[in-house]
Design an enzyme around this catalytic site. Structure first.
Site, PDB file in Angstrom:
ATOM      1  CG  ASN A 155     -40.903  45.797 106.968  1.00 52.55           C
ATOM      2  OD1 ASN A 155     -41.024  45.362 105.833  1.00 52.55           O
ATOM      3  ND2 ASN A 155     -40.579  47.052 107.230  1.00 52.55           N
ATOM      4  NE  ARG A 156     -43.461  44.213 101.806  1.00 53.07           N
ATOM      5  CZ  ARG A 156     -43.678  45.483 102.132  1.00 53.07           C
ATOM      6  NH1 ARG A 156     -42.837  46.130 102.920  1.00 53.07           N
ATOM      7  NH2 ARG A 156     -44.748  46.113 101.673  1.00 53.07           N
ATOM      8  CG  HIS A 176     -47.144  44.617 108.877  1.00 58.40           C
ATOM      9  ND1 HIS A 176     -45.852  44.981 109.194  1.00 58.40           N
ATOM     10  CD2 HIS A 176     -47.634  45.624 108.086  1.00 58.40           C
ATOM     11  CE1 HIS A 176     -45.574  46.155 108.629  1.00 58.40           C
ATOM     12  NE2 HIS A 176     -46.620  46.557 107.943  1.00 58.40           N
ATOM     13  CG  HIS A 197     -48.367  50.316 110.141  1.00 57.53           C
ATOM     14  ND1 HIS A 197     -48.835  51.237 109.234  1.00 57.53           N
ATOM     15  CD2 HIS A 197     -47.644  49.425 109.423  1.00 57.53           C
ATOM     16  CE1 HIS A 197     -48.439  50.897 108.022  1.00 57.53           C
ATOM     17  NE2 HIS A 197     -47.706  49.804 108.104  1.00 57.53           N
ATOM     18  CB  THR A 198     -49.453  55.915 114.164  1.00 53.56           C
ATOM     19  OG1 THR A 198     -50.013  55.237 115.305  1.00 53.56           O
ATOM     20  CG2 THR A 198     -50.156  57.247 113.997  1.00 53.56           C
ATOM     21  CE1 TYR A 199     -50.824  54.530 105.818  1.00 53.74           C
ATOM     22  CE2 TYR A 199     -51.149  53.230 107.807  1.00 53.74           C
ATOM     23  CZ  TYR A 199     -50.967  53.306 106.438  1.00 53.74           C
ATOM     24  OH  TYR A 199     -50.927  52.143 105.698  1.00 53.74           O
ATOM     25  CG  ASP A 259     -43.193  50.598 101.822  1.00 54.44           C
ATOM     26  OD1 ASP A 259     -42.895  50.614 103.031  1.00 54.44           O
ATOM     27  OD2 ASP A 259     -44.016  49.809 101.328  1.00 54.44           O
ATOM     28  CD  GLN A 261     -40.092  49.872 105.728  1.00 53.08           C
ATOM     29  OE1 GLN A 261     -39.054  49.375 106.163  1.00 53.08           O
ATOM     30  NE2 GLN A 261     -40.540  49.620 104.512  1.00 53.08           N
ATOM     31  CD  GLU A 305     -44.341  50.894 109.329  1.00 50.44           C
ATOM     32  OE1 GLU A 305     -44.463  49.659 109.515  1.00 50.44           O
ATOM     33  OE2 GLU A 305     -44.404  51.430 108.210  1.00 50.44           O
TER      34      GLU A 305
END
Length: 371
Positions: free
Chosen positions: A99-100, A125, A199-201, A271, A308, A336
């Site tokens: 993340n940020r 990330h 970070h799997t979609y 998000d 997330q 996440e």
């Protein structure tokens, strides 16, 4: 005894691991240092993982009629992960800080550290070459009721601007109960922030099969962390009740996503970090996802304080996955598990600082079934 297989596939020669019996076997095809590991259980679930970026490349699970589909967005070739436009982090372990971090800076023990600003004005990330873009060392593991992969990586002192030599380890285990269990470990020789996640979609209808807007999502969170226009948390915890962010009861992801809401505008949709309802580091149900047409159902458990939820707002159809179908706008969702974004700059948030002598250790479980 249940049969469990592990296959490590990439390209040249085949060997068998010492100590494998006739029911639990493994083989490896080695192409330079990049490998693909395949795990399978008797229930028909298959998971593939590469040591490039510790990426989960595929998760194949049955629907309510027993039909199999791959529910993880990704590619068949490692070149596509390396060369993909927009770097969507499909399936990767992200770090050293997932993340940020605001403006690519944080201060620790009186010293200010500067990181890459690779997401507008912010750090995202782990930086330009984060854990998702390096080759990990991998080995086969197995135990009672599971087979898996152990991946390790040494992030050197000041790599991507972070202090300390960080020894990171991630294990993926596929169990007989159709669980993908992810354990994260790290130690350091200098104090440093650490926040690892996967970070799997997911698209439970099958990767490439339309959007996830009809998926019914529950998030076990009464609060979320609102963000500014650059997606950095404001520092406040906002109740989800009465907002589009209320997923305390299952609802279709698309139901409220088009509401006029400043937070949704900032994220281009969902998000955001959700503050999980939990006490301490106990394993907690974080979220559930149900896809009505297939009957596939996923539960997410974690020891982390947050998750997330991202609904693929930056997918636009340019990327094509394993089925050859384009990954459309909102064609996948991420859950996440994590500490909160920008925690190194927000002392009121749970700490992400790992110090020498301590061990970072956290577990997340993705459990698949049907109903």
């Amino acid at each position: 005894m249940n049969k469990l297989w592990m296959i490590i596939c990439v390209s040249i020669s085949i060997i068998f691991f010492a100590g494998c019996d006739m029911q639990k076997q493994a083989k490896v095809l080695d192409f330079d240092s990049i490998k693909l590991y395949e795990l399978q259980n008797d229930a028909g679930m298959t998971v593939k993982i590469t040591n490039y970026g510790a990426i989960v490349t595929s998760i194949v699970v049955p629907d309510r009629d027993g039909e199999l589909a791959d529910v993880a967005l990704g590619y068949d070739r490692v070149e596509d992960y390396i060369n993909a436009v927009d770097k969507p982090y499909f399936g990767a372990v992200v770090g050293r800080y997932g993340n940020r971090i605001a403006e690519g800076q944080f201060t620790l023990d009186g010293e200010t550290y500067t990181l890459a600003t690779n997401n507008g004005p912010n750090h995202l990330h782990g930086g330009t070459i984060g854990f998702d873009k390096v080759v990990w060392d991998g080995s086969y593991i197995q135990g009672d009721g599971y087979t898996g992969v152990e991946l390790t990586y040494l992030a050197k002192d000041m790599e991507e601007g972070y202090p300390g030599n960080l020894n990171a380890k991630v294990t993926y285990k596929l169990t007989d109960d159709n669980e993908l269990v992810i354990d994260y470990y790290a130690t350091t020789d200098k104090a440093t922030p650490v926040n690892l996640t996967n970070h799997t979609y997911f698209n439970l209808a099958g990767e490439g099969n339309g959007t996830i807007l009809d998926h019914k999502l529950m998030i076990n969170a009464d609060y979320f962390t609102p963000v500014d226009s650059t997606l950095i948390p404001t520092g406040k915890l906002q109740p989800v009740k009465g907002t589009p962010f209320d997923f305390t009861s299952p609802k279709a992801i698309g139901r409220d996503i088009e509401q006029e809401n400043q937070q949704l505008t900032f994220g281009g949709g969902y998000d955001h970090n959700f503050v999980l309802n939990k006490d301490g580091k106990n394993m907690t149900l974080a979220a559930t996802v149900y896809e009505p047409a297939s009957g596939r159902f996923m539960k997410v458990y974690t020891e982390e304080p947050g998750v997330q939820f991202y609904c693929g707002n930056f997918l636009d159809g340019r990327l094509k996955g394993k089925s050859g179908k384009p990954y459309v706008y909102r064609g996948g969702l991420c859950l996440e598990t994590q500490h909160y974004p920008d925690s190194p700059n927000q002392p009121q948030f749970p700490s992400t600082i790992l110090r020498p002598g301590d061990t970072y250790n956290t577990r997340t479980i993705y459990r698949f079934s049907t109903k």
